[in-house]
Design a protein around this motif. Structure first.
Motif, PDB file in Angstrom:
ATOM      1  N   ASN A  74       0.828  -1.209   0.000  1.00  0.00           N
ATOM      2  CA  ASN A  74       0.000   0.000   0.000  1.00  0.00           C
ATOM      3  C   ASN A  74       0.861   1.259   0.000  1.00  0.00           C
ATOM      4  OD1 ASN A  74       0.911   0.435   2.612  1.00  0.00           O
ATOM      5  ND2 ASN A  74      -1.103   0.314   3.581  1.00  0.00           N
ATOM      6  N   GLY A  75       2.196   1.078  -0.117  1.00  0.00           N
ATOM      7  CA  GLY A  75       3.103   2.213  -0.198  1.00  0.00           C
ATOM      8  C   GLY A  75       3.715   2.626   1.113  1.00  0.00           C
ATOM      9  N   SER A  76       3.492   1.851   2.162  1.00  0.00           N
ATOM     10  CA  SER A  76       4.084   2.173   3.454  1.00  0.00           C
ATOM     11  C   SER A  76       4.641   0.914   4.098  1.00  0.00           C
ATOM     12  CB  SER A  76       3.052   2.823   4.382  1.00  0.00           C
ATOM     13  OG  SER A  76       2.058   1.874   4.756  1.00  0.00           O
ATOM     14  N   GLY A  77       5.386   1.109   5.173  1.00  0.00           N
ATOM     15  CA  GLY A  77       5.960  -0.040   5.874  1.00  0.00           C
ATOM     16  C   GLY A  77       6.959   0.423   6.908  1.00  0.00           C
ATOM     17  N   GLU A  78       7.918  -0.422   7.203  1.00  0.00           N
ATOM     18  CA  GLU A  78       8.961  -0.038   8.151  1.00  0.00           C
ATOM     19  C   GLU A  78      10.251  -0.766   7.803  1.00  0.00           C
ATOM     20  OE1 GLU A  78       8.434  -2.824  12.044  1.00  0.00           O
ATOM     21  OE2 GLU A  78       6.808  -1.377  11.698  1.00  0.00           O
ATOM     22  N   ILE A  79      11.354  -0.223   8.281  1.00  0.00           N
ATOM     23  CA  ILE A  79      12.665  -0.851   8.124  1.00  0.00           C
ATOM     24  C   ILE A  79      13.078  -1.395   9.478  1.00  0.00           C
ATOM     25  CG2 ILE A  79      15.093  -0.465   7.553  1.00  0.00           C
ATOM     26  CD1 ILE A  79      14.127   1.714   5.617  1.00  0.00           C
ATOM     27  N   GLN A  80      13.578  -2.633   9.471  1.00  0.00           N
ATOM     28  CA  GLN A  80      13.975  -3.303  10.700  1.00  0.00           C
ATOM     29  C   GLN A  80      15.449  -3.687  10.617  1.00  0.00           C
ATOM     30  OE1 GLN A  80      11.258  -6.639  10.631  1.00  0.00           O
ATOM     31  NE2 GLN A  80       9.601  -5.464  11.561  1.00  0.00           N
ATOM     32  N   VAL A  81      16.057  -3.889  11.766  1.00  0.00           N
ATOM     33  CA  VAL A  81      17.477  -4.227  11.821  1.00  0.00           C
ATOM     34  C   VAL A  81      17.692  -5.264  12.918  1.00  0.00           C
ATOM     35  CG1 VAL A  81      18.013  -2.332  13.428  1.00  0.00           C
ATOM     36  CG2 VAL A  81      19.825  -3.258  11.942  1.00  0.00           C
ATOM     37  N   ASN A  82      18.682  -6.137  12.708  1.00  0.00           N
ATOM     38  CA  ASN A  82      19.078  -7.045  13.790  1.00  0.00           C
ATOM     39  C   ASN A  82      20.592  -7.063  13.919  1.00  0.00           C
ATOM     40  OD1 ASN A  82      20.245  -8.871  11.988  1.00  0.00           O
ATOM     41  ND2 ASN A  82      18.743 -10.471  12.312  1.00  0.00           N
ATOM     42  N   PHE A  83      21.061  -7.734  14.950  1.00  0.00           N
ATOM     43  CA  PHE A  83      22.486  -7.796  15.256  1.00  0.00           C
ATOM     44  C   PHE A  83      22.903  -9.247  15.407  1.00  0.00           C
ATOM     45  CE2 PHE A  83      25.844  -7.597  18.731  1.00  0.00           C
ATOM     46  CZ  PHE A  83      26.861  -7.128  17.909  1.00  0.00           C
ATOM     47  N   ASN A  84      23.834  -9.672  14.551  1.00  0.00           N
ATOM     48  CA  ASN A  84      24.368 -11.036  14.599  1.00  0.00           C
ATOM     49  C   ASN A  84      23.273 -12.097  14.599  1.00  0.00           C
ATOM     50  OD1 ASN A  84      27.029 -10.171  14.572  1.00  0.00           O
ATOM     51  ND2 ASN A  84      27.246 -10.211  16.792  1.00  0.00           N
ATOM     52  N   GLY A  85      22.257 -11.886  13.754  1.00  0.00           N
ATOM     53  CA  GLY A  85      21.204 -12.881  13.602  1.00  0.00           C
ATOM     54  C   GLY A  85      20.162 -12.889  14.691  1.00  0.00           C
ATOM     55  N   ARG A 129      16.124  -5.252   6.979  1.00  0.00           N
ATOM     56  CA  ARG A 129      15.090  -5.791   6.098  1.00  0.00           C
ATOM     57  C   ARG A 129      13.911  -4.831   6.083  1.00  0.00           C
ATOM     58  NH1 ARG A 129      12.278 -10.930   9.345  1.00  0.00           N
ATOM     59  NH2 ARG A 129      11.117  -9.673  10.867  1.00  0.00           N
ATOM     60  N   VAL A 130      12.957  -5.072   5.177  1.00  0.00           N
ATOM     61  CA  VAL A 130      11.797  -4.198   5.026  1.00  0.00           C
ATOM     62  C   VAL A 130      10.527  -4.965   5.394  1.00  0.00           C
ATOM     63  CG1 VAL A 130      10.473  -2.774   3.435  1.00  0.00           C
ATOM     64  CG2 VAL A 130      12.940  -2.889   3.227  1.00  0.00           C
ATOM     65  N   TYR A 131       9.633  -4.272   6.086  1.00  0.00           N
ATOM     66  CA  TYR A 131       8.350  -4.819   6.518  1.00  0.00           C
ATOM     67  C   TYR A 131       7.280  -4.030   5.773  1.00  0.00           C
ATOM     68  CZ  TYR A 131       5.376  -7.016  10.132  1.00  0.00           C
ATOM     69  OH  TYR A 131       4.475  -7.785  10.817  1.00  0.00           O
ATOM     70  N   PHE A 132       6.573  -4.696   4.857  1.00  0.00           N
ATOM     71  CA  PHE A 132       5.613  -4.005   3.994  1.00  0.00           C
ATOM     72  C   PHE A 132       4.194  -4.102   4.560  1.00  0.00           C
ATOM     73  CE2 PHE A 132       8.875  -5.303   0.864  1.00  0.00           C
ATOM     74  CZ  PHE A 132       9.191  -4.054   0.354  1.00  0.00           C
ATOM     75  N   ASN A 133       3.457  -2.998   4.455  1.00  0.00           N
ATOM     76  CA  ASN A 133       2.014  -3.020   4.658  1.00  0.00           C
ATOM     77  C   ASN A 133       1.358  -3.261   3.303  1.00  0.00           C
ATOM     78  OD1 ASN A 133       2.140  -2.376   7.450  1.00  0.00           O
ATOM     79  ND2 ASN A 133       2.481  -0.226   6.908  1.00  0.00           N
ATOM     80  N   LEU A 134       0.470  -4.253   3.213  1.00  0.00           N
ATOM     81  CA  LEU A 134      -0.184  -4.585   1.955  1.00  0.00           C
ATOM     82  C   LEU A 134      -1.537  -3.891   1.851  1.00  0.00           C
ATOM     83  CD1 LEU A 134       0.626  -8.388   1.639  1.00  0.00           C
ATOM     84  CD2 LEU A 134       2.026  -6.395   1.062  1.00  0.00           C
ATOM     85  N   ASP A 135      -2.020  -3.746   0.618  1.00  0.00           N
ATOM     86  CA  ASP A 135      -3.272  -3.019   0.423  1.00  0.00           C
ATOM     87  C   ASP A 135      -4.495  -3.803   0.891  1.00  0.00           C
ATOM     88  OD1 ASP A 135      -3.408  -4.919  -1.554  1.00  0.00           O
ATOM     89  OD2 ASP A 135      -3.529  -3.514  -3.232  1.00  0.00           O
ATOM     90  N   ASP A 136      -4.310  -5.084   1.250  1.00  0.00           N
ATOM     91  CA  ASP A 136      -5.426  -5.848   1.801  1.00  0.00           C
ATOM     92  C   ASP A 136      -5.373  -5.918   3.321  1.00  0.00           C
ATOM     93  OD1 ASP A 136      -3.348  -7.557   2.278  1.00  0.00           O
ATOM     94  OD2 ASP A 136      -4.077  -9.199   1.026  1.00  0.00           O
TER      95      ASP A 136
END
Length: 282
Positions: A74-85, A129-136
């Motif tokens: 839907n054109g929005s989301g968030e960026i996430q990060v982790n450390f050593n898995g 990584r990227v976390y997407f919000n979907l249009d549904d």
């Protein structure tokens, strides 16, 4: 008969539970050939966090969704990060794509509380990584990552003059042990401290074998905080090991060998006249 019915119930329940397991990048409401929202990363800046200057260390990239089939962002989301898995944590919301982002190491440490920037080593790795919000209304992560190691800034790419001596070839085309050859070799910066080498054997193939220079897309050496990691492959899949023997200003001396039995000594002189960094090999 009751036992058979109970067995069928277990099998059916197991199938239902398996169908509810959602892998990274998977949307359970679309068949595998219909869904698809994946991040496309471009314009990556740095590609590592500088362990020498942790307070100024940063990375950047642009991300946009690639869509195919039934699932759409839907054109929005968030960026996430982790450390050593470890567990992923949100570091930024995305209001619209494409999204261009810059994250300092301090930004990352602020959301990953287990990270102590003063204690990081070259073995440490961050992944975005990227976390997407979907249009549904669903949410979807993708397995496609930006991996950011701890490393040091590196800048010794260029074209260098070489003089090769003490050349040896196992069952070679010619006896080349007393031959001296000269030429140029180019180290092309691939980013992240990696360099593609135009001739891993510094003219040895031409003199000893009557062949083209020893190179391939995998003819790479890597600078890891001045430690030069060799082991690049030539067009025949042979592995090359370099040993630095001396650095004096703009001149670098090394010996080399591959796992077929070829070897030699090369002296490289920078064409720009600058000093070589204090590289070393083990």
């Amino acid at each position: 008969m009751k036992h058979i019915k109970f067995l069928f119930l277990i099998i059916a329940l197991g199938g239902f539970l398996n169908s509810c397991v959602v892998e990274d990048g998977e949307n359970p409401f679309y068949s595998p050939d219909e869904y698809g929202v994946y991040p496309i990363y471009t314009d990556v800046v740095n590609g590592f966090f500088d362990i020498i200057d942790v307070n100024s260390a940063s990375v950047g990239f642009t991300v946009a969704p690639s869509e195919s089939g039934g699932a759409k962002s839907n054109g929005s989301g968030e960026i996430q990060v982790n450390f050593n898995g470890g567990d992923y944590v949100k570091i930024a919301d995305v209001a619209s794509f494409p999204s261009t982002n810059t994250f300092t190491l301090n930004d990352v440490a602020a959301v990953l509380t287990e990270v102590n920037t003063a204690s990081l080593t070259l073995d440490d790795l961050f992944s975005f990584r990227v976390y997407f919000n979907l249009d549904d209304g669903q949410k979807l992560t993708s397995g496609s990552l930006i991996n950011v190691p701890m490393n040091c800034a590196s800048d010794f790419g260029g074209t260098f003059d070489y003089v090769s001596t003490s050349l040896a070839a196992t069952s070679g085309f010619a006896d080349c042990t007393t031959t001296t050859t000269t030429g140029t070799v180019t180290f092309t910066d691939q980013g992240g401290g990696s360099y593609l080498v135009s001739d891993l054997g510094f003219g040895q193939y031409g003199i000893c074998w009557g062949d083209t220079p020893a190179t391939s897309p995998d003819a790479v050496v890597t600078d890891s905080c001045l430690k030069l990691i060799t082991g690049g492959l030539d067009q025949y899949g042979l592995v090359y090991t370099w040993t630095i023997t001396d650095i004096s200003g703009s001149i670098l001396s090394l010996s080399w060998a591959n796992d077929y039995g070829d070897s030699g000594v090369a002296v490289l002189t920078r064409q720009d006249g600058n000093d070589w960094p204090e590289l070393f090999t083990e």
